[in-house]
Design a protein around this motif. Structure first.
Motif, PDB file in Angstrom:
ATOM      1  N   ARG A  81     -13.440  -1.810   3.336  1.00 38.83           N
ATOM      2  CA  ARG A  81     -13.703  -2.199   4.715  1.00 38.83           C
ATOM      3  C   ARG A  81     -14.946  -3.080   4.793  1.00 38.83           C
ATOM      4  N   GLU A 120      -1.280   0.698  11.720  1.00 34.93           N
ATOM      5  CA  GLU A 120      -2.321   0.147  10.856  1.00 34.93           C
ATOM      6  C   GLU A 120      -2.787   1.173   9.828  1.00 34.93           C
ATOM      7  N   ARG A 140       1.605  -0.439  -0.909  1.00 35.65           N
ATOM      8  CA  ARG A 140       0.434  -1.208  -0.504  1.00 35.65           C
ATOM      9  C   ARG A 140       0.075  -2.234  -1.577  1.00 35.65           C
ATOM     10  N   PHE A 164      -9.035  -3.781  10.324  1.00 32.36           N
ATOM     11  CA  PHE A 164      -8.243  -4.621  11.216  1.00 32.36           C
ATOM     12  C   PHE A 164      -9.105  -5.348  12.244  1.00 32.36           C
ATOM     13  N   THR A 194      -9.986   2.137   9.188  1.00 36.98           N
ATOM     14  CA  THR A 194      -8.824   1.341   9.571  1.00 36.98           C
ATOM     15  C   THR A 194      -9.181   0.378  10.697  1.00 36.98           C
ATOM     16  N   ARG A 219      -4.466 -15.851   8.437  1.00 37.30           N
ATOM     17  CA  ARG A 219      -5.032 -14.729   9.195  1.00 37.30           C
ATOM     18  C   ARG A 219      -5.218 -15.112  10.664  1.00 37.30           C
ATOM     19  N   ASP A 249      -6.782  -6.269   2.724  1.00 39.26           N
ATOM     20  CA  ASP A 249      -8.082  -5.859   3.253  1.00 39.26           C
ATOM     21  C   ASP A 249      -8.412  -4.426   2.870  1.00 39.26           C
ATOM     22  N   THR A 276      -2.424   0.962   5.466  1.00 41.18           N
ATOM     23  CA  THR A 276      -3.578   0.932   4.567  1.00 41.18           C
ATOM     24  C   THR A 276      -3.619   2.119   3.613  1.00 41.18           C
ATOM     25  N   ALA A 280      -3.115  -6.628   5.813  1.00 39.78           N
ATOM     26  CA  ALA A 280      -3.721  -5.308   5.985  1.00 39.78           C
ATOM     27  C   ALA A 280      -3.892  -4.609   4.640  1.00 39.78           C
ATOM     28  N   THR A 322       1.683  -9.919   7.931  1.00 38.64           N
ATOM     29  CA  THR A 322       0.685  -9.100   8.619  1.00 38.64           C
ATOM     30  C   THR A 322       0.393  -7.837   7.827  1.00 38.64           C
TER      31      THR A 322
END
Length: 412
Positions: A406, A315, A325, A300, A296, A346, A401, A319, A398, A394
């Motif tokens: 990651r 956060e 999601r 972020f 995470t 972003r 992503d 995720t 997240a 926002t």
């Protein structure tokens, strides 16, 4: 060493000449190692400067001291050679390359003294250096082999077994008794994302050697922090470490920050860690949570350091896999056909809605930023400058992503 010396002053004379020319001898030995041994040619520059040159200097000083006094090489000098060879073994440098380095150094010294002494005294010089070389190679070989055996020895096997038992939730009390492991009240589990050292990416450096060196430094620092060998599993890019704690919650924030700073400084790379604590029976759960927190933090784009779940509650929740999601990520699908919009969005959200900062960082006019923000609002139905739109976008970033996976740890 003096039985073949026709002149009792010859040994001290040789020692004085070697010490007077020590920097030149040290430089020549290092240069020839780089030129003649591929494994040394591809060592990281830091290792050449700090280790290889230092070992060369200490070796020359030890030989000179023995020549000056006529006594065998000192025990401290022998211990230094053993420790140096052990480090080479841990870094994976082949033993033949290590031994050859000492023979090459002796050859440089022989060639040097051959130009400094009359012909009738050269034989003594050769025998003296050969005696020192024989002792040195014996110590180096012993130190290298001891380290290699230790890597696969009983202690290492016991730690590996204990770590595996903790991570799968096996009957850890039985395993601890069998391996002689004293279990602490709790473990602090660190899930590490380890940055890439600059030497790993250089074409003229052996990246594997640089990576092993980095891992060795992290492991050594973990052992120093806890005062004992740590249960750990480390690779070039990530790792898992179990730090014993009597009270894992006491001053954990400040202590964690110090631990991560020390690890990053020791390895000279950025390190991001997720942290979670628990009793030995809950280490498996703590390890899973620590990995989630680490991921995470990376998603972020948090700076290197240590993070607990409490640091990333919102956060982390954003995720988590699920229908929400997926729907959030899908809100950004209309931007895929416009490659300039997503980076601008972003950056706009990261800069606290400061359009001028976005313009400066993207090297565009503020009016261009305004145009792109209007396009984002038209395509998604969400205004980035609006309170609700900003929060939703926002969360959508997240989710996007997290769904994409990651990013890797940064390069130092």
């Amino acid at each position: 060493m003096t039985e073949h010396n026709p002149d009792e002053t010859l040994g001290p004379t040789m020692a004085e000449r070697m010490l007077a020319e020590l920097p030149r001898l040290q430089e020549e030995i290092t240069a020839r190692l780089i030129a003649e041994q591929p494994v040394y040619r591809r060592l990281p520059g830091e290792q050449l400067e700090r280790d290889v040159r230092r070992v060369t200097e200490q070796s020359l000083r030890g030989i000179a001291q023995s020549l000056r006094t006529g006594r065998p090489l000192e025990p401290e000098w022998r211990a230094f050679q053993r420790a140096s060879a052990a480090r080479r073994a841990e870094e994976g440098v082949p033993i033949e390359a290590v031994v050859d380095a000492y023979y090459l150094g002796a050859q440089v010294c022989v060639d040097f003294l051959g130009t400094q002494l009359p012909p009738e005294q050269v034989g003594f010089a050769y025998r003296a250096l050969l005696t020192g070389l024989r002792v040195t190679v014996a110590e180096v070989t012993a130190g290298y082999l001891e380290e290699r055996q230790a890597q696969v020895g009983e202690s290492g096997a016991a730690r590996h077994t204990m770590l595996a038992a903790l991570l799968i939730g096996a009957d850890i009390r039985t395993v601890a008794a069998r391996t002689g492991t004293a279990l602490p009240p709790a473990y602090l589990v660190l899930s590490l994302a380890i940055g890439t050292h600059r030497d790993e990416a250089r074409e003229d450096v052996d990246g594997e050697v640089a990576a092993r060196r980095k891992i060795r430094r992290i492991r050594a620092e973990l052992d120093r922090i806890t005062g004992a060998p740590v249960l750990a599993r480390l690779t070039a890019g990530e790792g898992l470490a179990l730090l014993p704690r009597t009270d894992p919650d006491a001053e954990q924030r400040a202590w964690l920050d110090t631990v991560l700073a020390d690890l990053g400084r020791a390895a000279n790379v950025p390190i991001t860690a997720g942290a979670a604590a628990g009793p030995p029976e809950r280490v498996a759960d703590a390890a899973r949570l620590a990995a989630e927190v680490r991921d995470t933090a990376l998603v972020f784009r948090r700076p290197p350091g240590a993070y607990r779940l409490d640091d990333l509650l919102v956060e982390h929740q954003l995720t988590r896999p699920g229908a929400a999601r997926d729907r959030l990520a899908a809100l950004l699908a209309p931007l895929a056909a416009h490659p300039d919009l997503l980076p601008t969005l972003r950056l706009y959200l990261e800069c606290g809605h400061n359009r001028r900062e976005v313009a400066a960082r993207q090297h565009i006019h503020p009016n261009t930023v305004d145009y792109r923000l209007r396009r984002i609002a038209a395509l998604t139905g969400l205004g980035p400058a609006d309170h609700h739109g900003g929060i939703t976008l926002t969360a959508a970033l997240a989710a996007l992503d997290a769904a994409a996976g990651r990013p890797g740890p940064p390069v130092a």
